[in-house]
Design an enzyme around this catalytic site. Structure first.
Site, mmCIF file in Angstrom:
data_model
loop_
_atom_site.group_PDB
_atom_site.id
_atom_site.type_symbol
_atom_site.label_atom_id
_atom_site.label_comp_id
_atom_site.label_asym_id
_atom_site.label_seq_id
_atom_site.Cartn_x
_atom_site.Cartn_y
_atom_site.Cartn_z
ATOM 1 C CG ASN A 8 -1.758 1.178 1.390
ATOM 2 O OD1 ASN A 8 -1.850 2.007 0.472
ATOM 3 N ND2 ASN A 8 -2.403 1.320 2.535
ATOM 4 C CD1 TRP A 9 3.593 1.015 -2.643
ATOM 5 C CD2 TRP A 9 3.538 1.947 -4.688
ATOM 6 N NE1 TRP A 9 4.283 0.187 -3.505
ATOM 7 C CE2 TRP A 9 4.261 0.736 -4.764
ATOM 8 C CE3 TRP A 9 3.361 2.704 -5.849
ATOM 9 C CZ2 TRP A 9 4.814 0.273 -5.955
ATOM 10 C CZ3 TRP A 9 3.913 2.238 -7.049
ATOM 11 C CH2 TRP A 9 4.629 1.042 -7.087
ATOM 12 C CE LYS A 10 -0.256 3.284 4.675
ATOM 13 N NZ LYS A 10 -0.261 3.420 6.118
ATOM 14 C CG HIS A 96 -6.053 1.955 4.845
ATOM 15 N ND1 HIS A 96 -5.644 2.897 5.753
ATOM 16 C CD2 HIS A 96 -5.072 1.026 4.798
ATOM 17 C CE1 HIS A 96 -4.448 2.552 6.227
ATOM 18 N NE2 HIS A 96 -4.079 1.419 5.662
ATOM 19 C CD GLU A 98 -3.192 5.457 6.515
ATOM 20 O OE1 GLU A 98 -3.175 5.474 5.272
ATOM 21 O OE2 GLU A 98 -2.265 4.965 7.198
ATOM 22 C CD GLU A 169 -3.663 -2.453 7.377
ATOM 23 O OE1 GLU A 169 -2.490 -2.595 7.050
ATOM 24 O OE2 GLU A 169 -4.361 -1.495 7.005
ATOM 25 N N GLY A 175 1.907 2.310 10.887
ATOM 26 C CA GLY A 175 2.875 3.392 10.758
ATOM 27 C C GLY A 175 3.487 3.834 12.080
ATOM 28 C CB SER A 216 4.616 -1.445 12.362
ATOM 29 O OG SER A 216 4.157 -0.111 12.544
ATOM 30 N N GLY A 237 2.715 -1.122 4.388
ATOM 31 C CA GLY A 237 2.718 0.295 4.033
ATOM 32 C C GLY A 237 4.137 0.789 3.849
ATOM 33 N N GLY A 238 4.681 1.406 4.907
ATOM 34 C CA GLY A 238 6.004 2.033 4.846
ATOM 35 C C GLY A 238 7.087 1.194 4.184
HETATM 36 P P1 PGA Z 1 2.473 0.375 7.743
HETATM 37 O O1 PGA Z 1 1.048 0.575 7.028
HETATM 38 O O2 PGA Z 1 3.055 -0.901 7.209
HETATM 39 O O3 PGA Z 1 3.274 1.579 7.348
HETATM 40 O O4 PGA Z 1 2.230 0.311 9.214
HETATM 41 C C1 PGA Z 1 0.212 -0.505 6.812
HETATM 42 C C2 PGA Z 1 -1.079 -0.010 6.195
HETATM 43 O O5 PGA Z 1 -1.575 1.048 6.590
HETATM 44 O O6 PGA Z 1 -1.641 -0.659 5.304
#
Ligand code: PGA
Length: 253
Positions: A8-10, A96, A98, A169, A175, A216, A237-238
């Site tokens: 997930n590159w957000k 998601h 977010e 999640e 994050g 994470s 994500g990250g």
């Molecule tokens: P993260 O994000 O790996 O940076 O914690 C995961 C996500 O939000 O899908």
């Protein structure tokens, strides 16, 4: 079911940056590296069509980060499921945390989106669930997950040919560098499986539904999750923004 790793590159990359990272993915994620796993990259909407030719001939599949629930119409700013499929998407992330946090997306919307994706396309919905830190501190996480799954998926049926991915999640782990313990991950995935069996029946849960973990995950802790029986994959994500690290995670699984 095949192990699944979703990047997930957000909103972390622009168009040129997304294409550059896509090219890196196509270079390092060879058929040998990926093996029989499913690897999906989810860039922003604008980058989707440009990445389709980049991933052509590579095992990397394309996914979107969001979708709307109508096929077409006066819905300014939204993108229909069919359009995402046309752009080459095989997967789409829905709900998601977010989006739930910043755009007030709720599980009624998540329900409509999931239903529309299954009805209108061959794409696989990746439905996100997870508790907040406060909910966990009050020991409400089991109830929260059951409620989210029920609202998101209640009354739905999957055809034999259809797949569904649930991404667990915990919001406090996204994050933040805080990772769930393997024991807690096993327990939460057991609860999720039990609710899914209630909703879809045991056969569908075995054959058509995968439950992945996100929050994470890095190249250093991926192996811990890879070892868990009831974790079907990872949502990253990250750590997905570095192609070499992401490839290490794919290999670890
Ligand atoms: P993260 O994000 O790996 O940076 O914690 C995961 C996500 O939000 O899908």
């Amino acid at each position: 079911m095949k192990k699944m790793i979703i990047a997930n590159w957000k909103m972390k990359l622009g168009l040129a940056e997304s294409i550059a990272l896509g090219k890196e993915y196509a270079r390092v994620l060879t058929p040998e590296t990926v093996g029989d796993k499913t690897v999906v990259a989810c860039p922003n909407h604008v980058a989707l069509a440009a990445l389709q030719p980049v991933f052509n001939g590579s095992p990397v599949r394309l996914g979107a980060q969001n979708v709307f629930w109508e096929e077409a119409g006066a819905y300014t700013g939204e993108v229909a499921p069919g359009t995402l499929a046309e752009a080459g998407c095989t997967h789409v992330i829905i709900g998601h945390s977010e989006r739930r946090q910043h755009l007030l997306e709720n599980y009624q919307m998540i329900h409509q989106k999931t239903k529309a994706v299954l009805a209108d396309t061959d794409m696989v919905p990746v439905v996100c669930i997870g508790e907040t830190l406060a909910e966990r501190e009050h020991d409400k996480q089991d109830y929260v997950l059951a409620d989210q799954l029920q609202q998101a998926l209640g009354g739905m049926r999957l055809l034999d040919s259809q797949q569904l991915i649930i991404a667990y999640e915990p919001i406090w782990a996204i994050g933040s560098g805080k990772v769930i313990t393997p024991e807690d991950a096993i327990t939460m995935h057991e609860i999720i499986h039990a609710v899914l069996v209630d909703l879809f029946g045991i056969d569908a849960v075995k054959n058509n539904i995968a439950v992945v973990y996100g929050g994470s995950v890095t190249r250093d802790n991926a192996k811990k999750f890879a070892a868990l029986d009831n974790v079907d994959g990872l949502l990253i994500g990250g750590a997905s923004l570095d192609a070499a690290e992401f490839a290490d995670i794919v290999t670890a699984l």
